[in-house]
Motif scaffolding. Structure first.
Motif, PDB file in Angstrom:
ATOM      1  N   GLU A 129       0.826  -1.209   0.000  1.00 48.19           N
ATOM      2  CA  GLU A 129       0.000   0.000   0.000  1.00 48.19           C
ATOM      3  C   GLU A 129       0.861   1.260   0.000  1.00 48.19           C
ATOM      4  O   GLU A 129       0.533   2.243  -0.680  1.00 48.19           O
ATOM      5  N   ARG A 133       0.272   2.774  -3.619  1.00 47.68           N
ATOM      6  CA  ARG A 133      -0.712   3.817  -3.414  1.00 47.68           C
ATOM      7  C   ARG A 133      -0.050   5.130  -2.975  1.00 47.68           C
ATOM      8  O   ARG A 133      -0.045   6.106  -3.714  1.00 47.68           O
ATOM      9  N   ALA A 193      -7.783   1.068   2.750  1.00 41.20           N
ATOM     10  CA  ALA A 193      -7.081   0.125   1.878  1.00 41.20           C
ATOM     11  C   ALA A 193      -6.170  -0.796   2.681  1.00 41.20           C
ATOM     12  O   ALA A 193      -6.068  -1.993   2.386  1.00 41.20           O
ATOM     13  N   HIS A 197      -6.749  -4.677   2.707  1.00 42.44           N
ATOM     14  CA  HIS A 197      -5.658  -5.493   2.159  1.00 42.44           C
ATOM     15  C   HIS A 197      -5.301  -6.618   3.131  1.00 42.44           C
ATOM     16  O   HIS A 197      -5.164  -7.787   2.729  1.00 42.44           O
TER      17      HIS A 197
END
Length: 213
Positions: A129, A133, A193, A197
């Motif tokens: 992440e 991201r 997220a 995840h």
């Protein structure tokens, strides 16, 4: 400037993105190690390396990614991402099946399963992440990229981390990467997220089809 209004350094971000992705692309070759415990330790070490690289590169720009979402409770966003991820995985697997160059080794014994649950899977979620991201978003925003470009790039980048696990995993990772980035853009927080995840990996890694042992 990034989504939180801080100044960023594009060359450093690009270097972090490139090195971090190279680590993930090469890490899959650790599946060839004969000892599962050695594979786990290599996997943990490479993920800690990527996390450290992301934290060092983002610096003060990292903290705002961990605030709670501004639009709706974090739990609702997380639950939505989890349900969407499970639906995507189930649908794609029915069409493309399992298989790839490698599969995840079965974790040996309860002690290592506890370690992987408490240490390994959180490292997976946090490292991927942060890179796919937070760092990618900050890099693209520094180049004034639009939201569609950011979402597509995140989908492709995240999918590339799963290059060895077969076409089904590539499609699933791409779709999940897109919705996770969309969540980040909508909430301005990485928390949903990250939670989703971790939860998805906990659920999916328990399936025997994901494991070679």
């Amino acid at each position: 400037m990034n989504m939180h209004g801080h100044t960023v350094r594009p060359p450093s971000l690009a270097l972090c993105l490139g090195v971090g992705c190279a680590v993930f692309w090469l890490n899959d070759f650790s599946f060839l190690l004969p000892d599962v415990r050695a594979w786990l330790l290599v996997d943990y070490a490479t993920r800690i390396l990527v996390i450290g690289l992301c934290v060092r590169t983002l610096g003060p720009d990292l903290a705002p990614f961990f605030r709670t979402p501004l639009r709706g409770p974090a739990v609702l966003w997380s639950a939505g991402l989890i349900l969407a991820g499970l639906a995507i995985d189930g649908t794609v697997r029915r069409w493309l099946g399992w298989g790839g160059l490698f599969s995840y080794p079965a974790i040996p014994g309860p002690a290592w399963k506890i370690v992987d649950t408490v240490v390994g899977i959180p490292l997976v979620a946090l490292s991927e992440e942060l890179l796919a991201r937070a760092v990618l978003l900050t890099t693209l925003q520094a180049r004034n990229s639009g939201k569609p470009t950011i979402v597509v790039c995140s989908a492709l980048w995240f999918a590339s981390f799963h290059w060895s696990l077969g076409s089904g995993s590539l499609v699933i990772a791409s779709a999940i990467g897109a919705i996770f980035m969309a969540s980040l853009l909508a909430t301005r927080s990485l928390v949903p997220a990250l939670v989703a995840h971790y939860a998805l990996d906990m659920i999916l890694f328990a399936l025997p089809q994901w494991q070679g042992g």
